[in-house]
Each structure stands twice: as structure tokens, then as C-alpha cells.
Design a protein around this motif. Structure first.
Motif, PDB file in Angstrom:
ATOM      1  N   LYS A   1       3.295   3.010   6.527  1.00  0.00           N
ATOM      2  CA  LYS A   1       3.092   1.578   6.761  1.00  0.00           C
ATOM      3  C   LYS A   1       4.383   0.863   6.415  1.00  0.00           C
ATOM      4  N   ARG A   2       4.767  -0.082   7.266  1.00  0.00           N
ATOM      5  CA  ARG A   2       6.043  -0.766   7.041  1.00  0.00           C
ATOM      6  C   ARG A   2       5.837  -2.248   6.708  1.00  0.00           C
ATOM      7  N   THR A  17      17.453  -9.278   4.258  1.00  0.00           N
ATOM      8  CA  THR A  17      16.195  -8.728   4.752  1.00  0.00           C
ATOM      9  C   THR A  17      16.207  -7.200   4.695  1.00  0.00           C
ATOM     10  N   TYR A  18      15.051  -6.629   4.322  1.00  0.00           N
ATOM     11  CA  TYR A  18      14.906  -5.177   4.246  1.00  0.00           C
ATOM     12  C   TYR A  18      13.614  -4.761   4.951  1.00  0.00           C
ATOM     13  N   CYS A  19      13.671  -3.596   5.587  1.00  0.00           N
ATOM     14  CA  CYS A  19      12.466  -2.978   6.122  1.00  0.00           C
ATOM     15  C   CYS A  19      12.060  -1.857   5.163  1.00  0.00           C
ATOM     16  N   LEU A  20      10.851  -1.935   4.648  1.00  0.00           N
ATOM     17  CA  LEU A  20      10.353  -0.966   3.682  1.00  0.00           C
ATOM     18  C   LEU A  20       9.329  -0.056   4.354  1.00  0.00           C
ATOM     19  N   THR A  21       9.461   1.242   4.137  1.00  0.00           N
ATOM     20  CA  THR A  21       8.481   2.192   4.638  1.00  0.00           C
ATOM     21  C   THR A  21       7.709   2.785   3.470  1.00  0.00           C
ATOM     22  N   PHE A  22       6.390   2.726   3.551  1.00  0.00           N
ATOM     23  CA  PHE A  22       5.516   3.259   2.504  1.00  0.00           C
ATOM     24  C   PHE A  22       4.701   4.426   3.066  1.00  0.00           C
ATOM     25  N   ASP A  77       0.840  -1.197   0.000  1.00  0.00           N
ATOM     26  CA  ASP A  77       0.000   0.000   0.000  1.00  0.00           C
ATOM     27  C   ASP A  77       0.871   1.240   0.000  1.00  0.00           C
ATOM     28  N   GLY A  78       0.499   2.223  -0.836  1.00  0.00           N
ATOM     29  CA  GLY A  78       1.191   3.507  -0.823  1.00  0.00           C
ATOM     30  C   GLY A  78       2.426   3.550  -1.695  1.00  0.00           C
ATOM     31  N   GLU A  79       3.291   4.516  -1.397  1.00  0.00           N
ATOM     32  CA  GLU A  79       4.518   4.746  -2.167  1.00  0.00           C
ATOM     33  C   GLU A  79       5.731   4.476  -1.283  1.00  0.00           C
ATOM     34  N   LEU A 126       3.902  -8.175   6.449  1.00  0.00           N
ATOM     35  CA  LEU A 126       3.555  -6.947   7.136  1.00  0.00           C
ATOM     36  C   LEU A 126       4.451  -6.793   8.362  1.00  0.00           C
ATOM     37  N   TYR A 127       4.972  -5.617   8.575  1.00  0.00           N
ATOM     38  CA  TYR A 127       5.821  -5.345   9.738  1.00  0.00           C
ATOM     39  C   TYR A 127       4.949  -5.290  10.994  1.00  0.00           C
ATOM     40  N   ILE A 128       5.409  -5.904  12.070  1.00  0.00           N
ATOM     41  CA  ILE A 128       4.664  -5.893  13.329  1.00  0.00           C
ATOM     42  C   ILE A 128       5.133  -4.698  14.154  1.00  0.00           C
ATOM     43  N   GLU A 129       4.252  -3.715  14.285  1.00  0.00           N
ATOM     44  CA  GLU A 129       4.605  -2.469  14.961  1.00  0.00           C
ATOM     45  C   GLU A 129       4.484  -2.599  16.481  1.00  0.00           C
TER      46      GLU A 129
END
Length: 368
Positions: A46-47, A33-38, A16-18, A115-118
């Protein structure tokens, strides 16, 4: 990895998102492994987690992801039915735009995303017995959630992973060949293992005759494979499901004790520092059995402590075998690194034998 190629991978998934940030995560040793922020509408973000599967270790990514999809779907259905939070209490696989969950790129890499667990943390070190108790509870809950799942419907990702008799036979083959002439240097360690040869097949024999059932096993039950909620401190989600497959649930318990209840690191050369912390053993057992005492049968409960000893002995066999074989499997940082590792496991076995009755009583108390 080149940014252009990484963005091509990212574009294949239903995020979702950019994408506004890509951050490598360096804690893991196997997968990239990468953490992506949108960025979403309304200045929200959303990560996600993006991973490349290491096919040098996991030769069949399709089977691996089949297992992950099956068990996460099973857990998610239970969470929804019981009013849990399926967005945080189980890994959420992000699908591909063209369907499926596994992306195969032009460089022959396989990718998956979660989905990243916040608002949760994975801890690398056990700071106190309460944390270890929560670790035991989380892995116990994982087994409980999958207790009605047909484990035999899963693929065996690593064949014979905890088949201790097979590991021992391989060890004997290495001793016989003695490729770099090291056997004579480790006669004491070899003798220790040989004296316990008859015990090595006990768990497998009980599984073969049906006394111990085949269960879904995690096979990497370390503390940092659990996300702990930042508000409650409780374990909420079990991570790293790559080695989930059919097996003996007792070995998951035993490996947690082997890793977490030792007073020294796995490669500590000073064996006087290697002891079994009974406070930590008691804490983990309390947490684990609070979730599993109703699903484990009497034979499993009776052999929990024994399985802890066997899994530790199995690891000693693997380390010592690799040392005799010329250090071909485990990465080493000094000439006798694998031998030090083997000796710490042997020392832990001695500790477990010395505390065996006490450990059995603790299990009995918490299994009531």
C-alpha cells in the motif's frame, strides 16, 4: 533529510503495515514530497504520499489543512451518497496516531499524508485536445462538487491572491520607486497595461455587488494537478489543494487557458511563437462547461472570456513588476527572464483580444 528523522515523522501517522521503501518525488517545486510503500500481510503493498509543507510560502499550515479537511470531507460525502469511489476520487487524509492531520516535528516542519491514488497518472504536458478537454471537465467537476459549500467559511491562505486592482496598485508603487532604474526600458509594456487599467477592477466590482458569487477556488489549475485514470483516461481527482480558498471561479478557468492554451512556454523570448490555440480553448471550455453550466449564473458565463484576459494581464503585471523591482520574487535564469515572461503574457492578451468574439461564441454554444 536524515532517515532517522523521516522515520520519526512516518511513525506519527496511522499508516497500515510496515514501511519498506521511501522514494522522494522531485516534480513539485514547493513542498518536499515522498512516496512511501508499506508491506501488508499476504505480500500486498500500500502506498502513501508524505509531504512537508513549505512554511516560507504557506505561513499558517493549520489554516491550510483546515481548508483541505473541510473540502475533502464535503466531496467525500457527495461521492459516497452518489456511489462514487471515495478512495480514488478525492484526496484521503491520513490521520495522526494522536489525532489531527498535521504533524509538527522537532525541526519546526509541518507534515501531512495522503493515500496514494493507484492506477492513475498526472501529466505534465498537454498532448492533445482530448486530454485538455478532460482537464477542463475535472476542474469543472471540482467546482460543481463545491458549489453548495460556503466558501466564506474557508481561510484566505494568500491574502488578495487574485485581487487584480491591488496587484496593479502594487505595480504602480514599484514603477514610482523604480529601485534599479528599469522603468525607461519597458515604457511600451507599461503603456499597454495602463491602457487597460479600467478593466482591471471589473471582476472584483461584480463580486462586491454580488453579481458574481464567491466560490471555492483552486488557484493552481494546471494539468499536472489532476490524476487521470489509466483505464478510462478521465480525470478522477484534483490534487494540490494548498491554495484552495474563497475567490472568483472564473479565474480558475482563465488560468487554465493561460497555462494550457498558449502555443509557447511562459518565458518564450520569441513572441512570434506565442499564440492562443483556439482548438485547445474550445476543448477545455467544452469540458469545463459540461460540468458547470448548471451552477454558473448568467453574469459568470458572460465574463468567462473576459476573466481569462484579466488573469493573463494580472500575471503580466506581476512579472513586469518583479522585473522593474530587480527580480526579487520569481526565480530567474537569465537577466531579462521576468521581462520575457511579462511579454509572453502581454502577447497572449493581444491574442485573446483578437479572438474575443470567437471565444465568446464558443462559451455561448457550450453553455446552452
Amino acid at each position: 533529510m536524515q532517515q532517522e528523522k523521516l522515520h520519526n515523522v512516518i511513525d506519527a501517522f496511522c499508516f497500515d503495515g510496515e514501511c519498506v521503501n521511501i522514494k522522494p518525488i522531485t516534480q513539485g517545486y514547493i513542498n518536499a514530497t515522498y512516496c512511501l510503500t508499506f508491506e501488508l500481510k499476504g505480500n500486498q503493498t500500500k502506498r502513501y504520499i508524505l509531504q512537508s509543507i513549505n512554511t516560507n510560502i504557506f505561513h499558517n499550515p493549520q489554516q491550510l489543512m483546515y481548508n483541505v479537511e473541510k473540502i475533502t470531507s464535503h466531496i467525500k460525502a457527495k461521492l459516497i451518497k452518489r456511489g462514487g469511489n471515495p478512495q480514488r476520487e478525492v484526496l484521503n487524509i491520513i490521520p495522526l496516531k494522536q489525532g489531527g492531520s498535521l504533524y509538527h516535528d522537532t525541526d519546526n516542519r509541518y507534515w501531512r499524508a495522503y493515500l496514494y491514488i493507484e492506477d492513475a497518472t498526472a501529466f505534465d504536458q498537454i498532448t492533445d485536445s482530448i486530454l485538455f478537454e478532460r482537464c477542463g471537465k475535472a476542474f469543472g467537476k471540482f467546482q460543481k462538487q463545491l458549489s453548495d459549500f460556503d466558501a466564506n467559511s474557508l481561510y484566505e491562505i494568500i491574502e488578495g491572491f487574485h485581487n487584480t486592482p491591488r496587484r496593479y496598485q502594487h505595480f504602480c508603487d514599484i514603477m514610482r520607486d523604480d529601485p534599479v532604474n528599469r522603468v525607461n526600458d519597458v515604457i511600451t509594456e507599461i503603456q499597454f497595461i495602463k491602457e487597460r487599467e479600467k478593466e482591471l477592477s471589473v471582476i472584483m466590482d461584480l463580486m462586491k455587488n454580488g453579481s458574481i458569487p464567491v466560490r471555492v477556488t483552486h488557484n493552481d489549475t494546471k494539468l499536472n494537478n489532476i490524476m487521470m485514470d489509466n483505464q478510462t483516461g478521465e480525470g478522477i481527482c484534483v490534487l494540490d489543494l494548498d491554495t484552495v480558498m474563497p475567490g472568483c471561479g472564473l479565474f480558475d478557468f482563465g488560468d487554465s487557458i493561460r497555462n494550457g492554451a498558449s502555443t509557447a512556454s511562459e518565458d518564450e523570448p520569441d513572441l512570434s511563437k506565442v499564440m492562443l490555440d483556439m482548438t485547445l480553448f474550445k476543448a477545455y471550455t467544452k469540458g469545463f462547461l459540461s460540468e458547470t453550466k448548471e451552477i454558473l449564473n448568467k453574469t459568470e458565463i458572460k465574463h468567462l472570456v473576459f476573466a481569462t484576459k484579466i488573469i493573463t494581464l494580472e500575471q503580466a503585471i506581476r512579472f513586469l513588476g518583479d522585473y522593474i523591482n530587480g527580480d526579487t520574487y520569481y526565480r530567474i535564469e537569465r537577466p531579462q527572464h521576468n521581462l520575457d515572461r511579462a511579454r509572453t503574457q502581454i502577447q497572449l492578451v493581444k491574442e485573446m483580444e483578437a479572438h474575443f468574439d470567437e471565444m465568446q461564441q464558443i462559451v455561448a454554444d457550450y453553455a446552452k
